[in-house]
Motif scaffolding. Structure first.
Motif, short mmCIF file in Angstrom:
data_model
loop_
_atom_site.label_atom_id
_atom_site.label_comp_id
_atom_site.label_asym_id
_atom_site.label_seq_id
_atom_site.Cartn_x
_atom_site.Cartn_y
_atom_site.Cartn_z
N SER A 1 14.68 -2.00 0.75
CA SER A 1 13.44 -1.48 0.09
C SER A 1 13.72 -0.07 -0.23
CB SER A 1 12.30 -2.13 0.87
OG SER A 1 12.41 -1.48 2.10
N PHE A 2 12.53 0.32 -0.82
CA PHE A 2 12.70 1.69 -0.91
C PHE A 2 11.49 2.26 -0.49
CE2 PHE A 2 12.22 5.93 -3.16
CZ PHE A 2 13.59 6.69 -2.86
N HIS A 3 11.21 3.22 0.28
CA HIS A 3 10.13 3.89 0.71
C HIS A 3 10.07 5.41 0.81
CE1 HIS A 3 8.25 0.22 1.38
NE2 HIS A 3 9.24 -0.35 2.38
N GLY A 4 11.23 5.84 0.23
CA GLY A 4 11.50 7.27 0.38
C GLY A 4 12.43 8.01 1.07
N ARG A 5 12.70 9.24 0.95
CA ARG A 5 14.26 9.74 1.50
C ARG A 5 13.81 10.60 2.83
NH1 ARG A 5 18.85 8.36 -1.16
NH2 ARG A 5 18.34 7.82 -3.33
N ILE B 1 5.61 -3.21 2.89
CA ILE B 1 6.40 -3.86 1.72
C ILE B 1 5.79 -3.09 0.27
CG2 ILE B 1 7.06 -5.97 2.77
CD1 ILE B 1 5.31 -7.32 0.58
N GLU B 2 6.57 -3.12 -0.69
CA GLU B 2 6.33 -2.74 -1.97
C GLU B 2 5.66 -3.93 -2.65
OE1 GLU B 2 9.61 -0.36 -4.05
OE2 GLU B 2 10.56 -0.98 -2.04
N THR B 3 4.71 -3.89 -3.53
CA THR B 3 4.17 -4.91 -3.90
C THR B 3 5.03 -5.43 -4.89
OG1 THR B 3 2.03 -3.78 -3.46
CG2 THR B 3 1.71 -5.83 -4.88
N ASN C 1 1.66 15.12 -1.17
CA ASN C 1 2.59 15.55 -2.40
C ASN C 1 3.47 14.88 -3.02
OD1 ASN C 1 1.23 18.48 -1.95
ND2 ASN C 1 2.40 17.88 0.03
N SER C 2 3.84 13.85 -2.42
CA SER C 2 5.08 12.90 -2.63
C SER C 2 4.71 11.53 -2.26
CB SER C 2 6.37 13.46 -2.23
OG SER C 2 6.32 13.31 -0.80
N GLY C 3 5.50 10.79 -2.71
CA GLY C 3 5.67 9.32 -2.19
C GLY C 3 6.02 9.12 -0.66
N ALA C 4 6.97 9.77 -0.33
CA ALA C 4 7.77 9.67 0.79
C ALA C 4 6.65 10.15 2.11
CB ALA C 4 9.03 10.41 1.05
N GLU C 5 6.02 11.17 1.76
CA GLU C 5 5.19 11.82 2.57
C GLU C 5 3.93 10.55 3.00
OE1 GLU C 5 3.79 16.08 2.73
OE2 GLU C 5 4.61 15.79 0.66
N ALA D 1 1.58 7.37 -5.23
CA ALA D 1 2.15 8.97 -5.66
C ALA D 1 2.29 8.62 -7.02
CB ALA D 1 3.11 9.29 -4.74
N LYS D 2 3.51 8.39 -7.38
CA LYS D 2 4.07 8.76 -8.70
C LYS D 2 3.05 8.78 -9.97
CE LYS D 2 8.69 7.00 -8.22
NZ LYS D 2 9.06 6.32 -6.73
N GLY D 3 2.17 7.82 -10.29
CA GLY D 3 1.48 8.00 -11.55
C GLY D 3 0.26 8.57 -11.47
N LEU E 1 0.80 -1.78 1.87
CA LEU E 1 1.42 -2.21 0.65
C LEU E 1 1.74 -0.81 -0.09
CD1 LEU E 1 -0.56 -5.19 -0.72
CD2 LEU E 1 1.52 -5.30 0.21
N ASP E 2 3.13 -0.55 -0.21
CA ASP E 2 3.53 0.61 -0.65
C ASP E 2 3.43 0.34 -2.55
OD1 ASP E 2 4.93 2.74 -2.21
OD2 ASP E 2 6.79 2.45 -0.43
N GLU E 3 2.43 1.28 -2.69
CA GLU E 3 2.26 1.17 -4.12
C GLU E 3 2.61 2.38 -5.02
OE1 GLU E 3 -0.25 -1.03 -6.33
OE2 GLU E 3 -0.11 -2.77 -4.86
N VAL E 4 3.49 3.07 -4.56
CA VAL E 4 3.76 4.36 -5.19
C VAL E 4 4.48 4.22 -6.61
CG1 VAL E 4 5.53 6.20 -4.66
CG2 VAL E 4 4.33 5.54 -2.69
N GLN E 5 5.34 3.02 -6.58
CA GLN E 5 5.59 2.90 -8.19
C GLN E 5 4.85 1.91 -8.90
OE1 GLN E 5 10.07 2.10 -10.24
NE2 GLN E 5 9.99 3.03 -8.25
N CYS E 6 4.29 0.95 -8.30
CA CYS E 6 3.97 -0.13 -9.06
C CYS E 6 2.44 0.18 -9.28
CB CYS E 6 4.18 -1.53 -8.23
SG CYS E 6 3.63 -1.60 -6.77
N GLY F 1 10.37 -1.52 -6.90
CA GLY F 1 10.89 -0.75 -8.00
C GLY F 1 12.43 -0.59 -7.89
N GLU F 2 12.75 0.41 -7.01
CA GLU F 2 14.10 0.84 -7.18
C GLU F 2 15.02 -0.28 -6.65
OE1 GLU F 2 14.73 4.33 -7.40
OE2 GLU F 2 12.75 4.46 -7.65
N GLY F 3 14.47 -1.18 -5.93
CA GLY F 3 15.25 -2.37 -5.57
C GLY F 3 15.62 -3.34 -6.70
C1 LIG Z 1 9.56 6.72 -5.57
C2 LIG Z 1 9.08 5.84 -4.50
C3 LIG Z 1 8.83 6.45 -3.14
C4 LIG Z 1 9.30 7.87 -2.78
O1 LIG Z 1 8.31 8.79 -3.42
P1 LIG Z 1 9.04 10.51 -3.66
O2 LIG Z 1 7.71 10.94 -4.41
O3 LIG Z 1 10.39 10.44 -4.20
O4 LIG Z 1 8.95 10.85 -2.18
C5 LIG Z 1 8.17 5.62 -2.29
N1 LIG Z 1 8.00 4.45 -2.23
C6 LIG Z 1 8.07 3.96 -3.64
C7 LIG Z 1 7.82 2.58 -3.56
C8 LIG Z 1 8.68 4.57 -4.45
O5 LIG Z 1 9.11 4.07 -5.83
#
Ligand SMILES: *Cc1c(COP(=O)(O)O)cnc(C)c1O
Length: 388
Positions: free
Chosen positions: A127-131, A179-181, A93-97, A241-243, A212-217, A184-186
């Motif tokens: 980096s950013f992989h969620g909360r 890693i994030e490709t 349901n989300s990026g962190a999951e 996730a996101k898009g 490769l974390d493509e949640v944002q990119c 984003g948040e970084g």
């Molecule tokens: C936003 C983001 C996440 C976390 O997604 P959430 O839906 O907020 O849990 C994880 N990885 C990357 C690269 C993100 O940009």
């Protein structure tokens, strides 16, 4: 007083409706929205096609458990598979999951091969992989981990761009590099194609998995469906996730058959993940994104936007330090304070969002028009011009 837990420094502004690239505030003002829920609304606000798709599904069936076969989920998984390296997809349901599930899949792979101690994940510092507890310690930024110890063990780190540090950090206990490709948040830090290629080779050589974390990119943001496609490499595991839901919360993990081999019934699950209503949104996003010319248009508009922003940078070299990004994932790295700059843009009816390293992120919907990009440019230029 607000009853919402104070985990955000929220702006006072609220919105009553949105259409495409625009948001309308409760006070009746019209804003150009280059936040789009932080790269979530890939087709803008209140897209007609998405509206119809979820309305139609909502009249039939919202939710059933994953103990049953869900045809809409099978369909979206098959389509993601057809468009990528993946052999399997699992929905969250989300990026962190999704990133946590990616970590679980990597650990189970080595566990099932009789190497249970090969369970550490190597990530980039800040980096950013969620909360979640695991993903904040994967990200390893002080801001996110402070006060949340004990530490979730099992993560090692290297610095962005430090190739030697990366090689040194790989041990016999490393299961995967995550890693994030594009970070984003970084602060919209693009990992160059040659680095991604090198990373793939390194993972092959060391017999470890590449996540490769493509949640944002991902999902068209970079001008290709996945950002790693630019480098022509194939990762093993990719959380998205996101898009993908166009504004409906969906997370997913794509995985090749090798990396998936440790996952058996009972090893993972989700109550909500991949329910029919969510899947109708995901399938509708795919319908539009794979229409002929959609992604090449993202690429073209992204190039135009970045090129015009570089012109503004050249005109105001004491304000803008660098224009970063790919496709419509764009960051303005500033000399002046980004929070103030974002405030100034907002006061001129352009919504943007911060990133680390004093960056302002510009995340228009992927179907943004050139006219709307030009409006954004005009506002950015005006704000620069008014700096003393
Ligand atoms: C936003 C983001 C996440 C976390 O997604 P959430 O839906 O907020 O849990 C994880 N990885 C990357 C690269 C993100 O940009």
């Amino acid at each position: 007083m607000s009853a919402i837990l104070k985990t955000y420094n929220r702006k006072k502004i609220s919105f009553k409706k949105g259409k495409g690239s625009f948001l309308f505030s409760t006070k009746g003002k019209k804003y150009l929205d280059f936040v789009q829920g932080i790269a979530v609304n890939c087709l803008g606000h209140s897209n007609n096609y998405l509206n119809k798709a979820i309305q139609k599904q909502s009249k039939k069936l919202w939710h059933v458990s994953n103990v049953f076969t869900i045809p809409e989920q099978e369909r979206l998984a098959k389509r993601l598979k057809q468009k990528s390296f993946a052999d399997y997809v699992t929905f969250q349901n989300s990026g962190a999951e999704a990133t946590e599930t990616a970590i679980k899949i990597a650990r189970r792979y080595f566990y099932s091969k009789g190497q249970p101690r090969k369970n550490r994940i190597l990530c980039i510092n800040n980096s950013f992989h969620g909360r979640t507890i695991a993903t904040i310690f994967a990200s390893n930024s002080k801001k996110m981990t402070e006060g949340f110890y004990p530490k979730a063990d099992g993560f090692d780190h290297f610095n962005f761009g430090d190739h030697k540090g990366l090689e040194k950090a790989i041990t016999s206990r490393t299961a995967a590099i995550m890693i994030e490709t594009i970070m984003g948040e970084g602060g919209i830090k693009v990992i160059p194609d040659y680095c991604l290629k090198g990373l793939r080779k390194l993972c092959n050589k060391k017999k470890i998995l590449l996540i490769l974390d493509e949640v944002q990119c991902g999902i068209g943001r970079s001008g290709k469906f996945f950002a790693f496609e630019h480098a022509k490499i194939k990762p093993d595991i990719v959380p998205i996730a996101k898009g993908i839901g166009g504004g409906f919360p969906i997370g997913a993990v794509l995985v090749n058959s090798k990396a998936a081999s440790g996952m058996k019934p009972g090893t993972h699950g989700s109550t909500f993940g991949g329910n029919p209503l969510a899947m109708s949104a995901g399938n509708a996003v795919m319908d539009i994104m794979f229409k002929k010319g959609f992604l090449s248009n993202v690429s073209k508009n992204g190039k135009y936007f970045i090129q015009e922003l570089r012109k503004i940078k050249n005109e105001y070299p004491k304000i803008i330090k660098e224009v970063r990004g790919k496709g419509l994932l764009i960051g303005l790295c500033l000399y002046v304070d980004h929070i103030k700059f974002i405030e100034n843009l907002l006061n001129n009816n352009l919504l943007t969002v911060r990133g680390a390293e004093n960056v302002v992120r510009l995340l228009p919907p992927l179907n943004v028009t050139k006219k709307e990009i030009n409006l954004g440019l005009k506002i950015i230029k005006k704000v620069c011009k008014n700096y003393k």
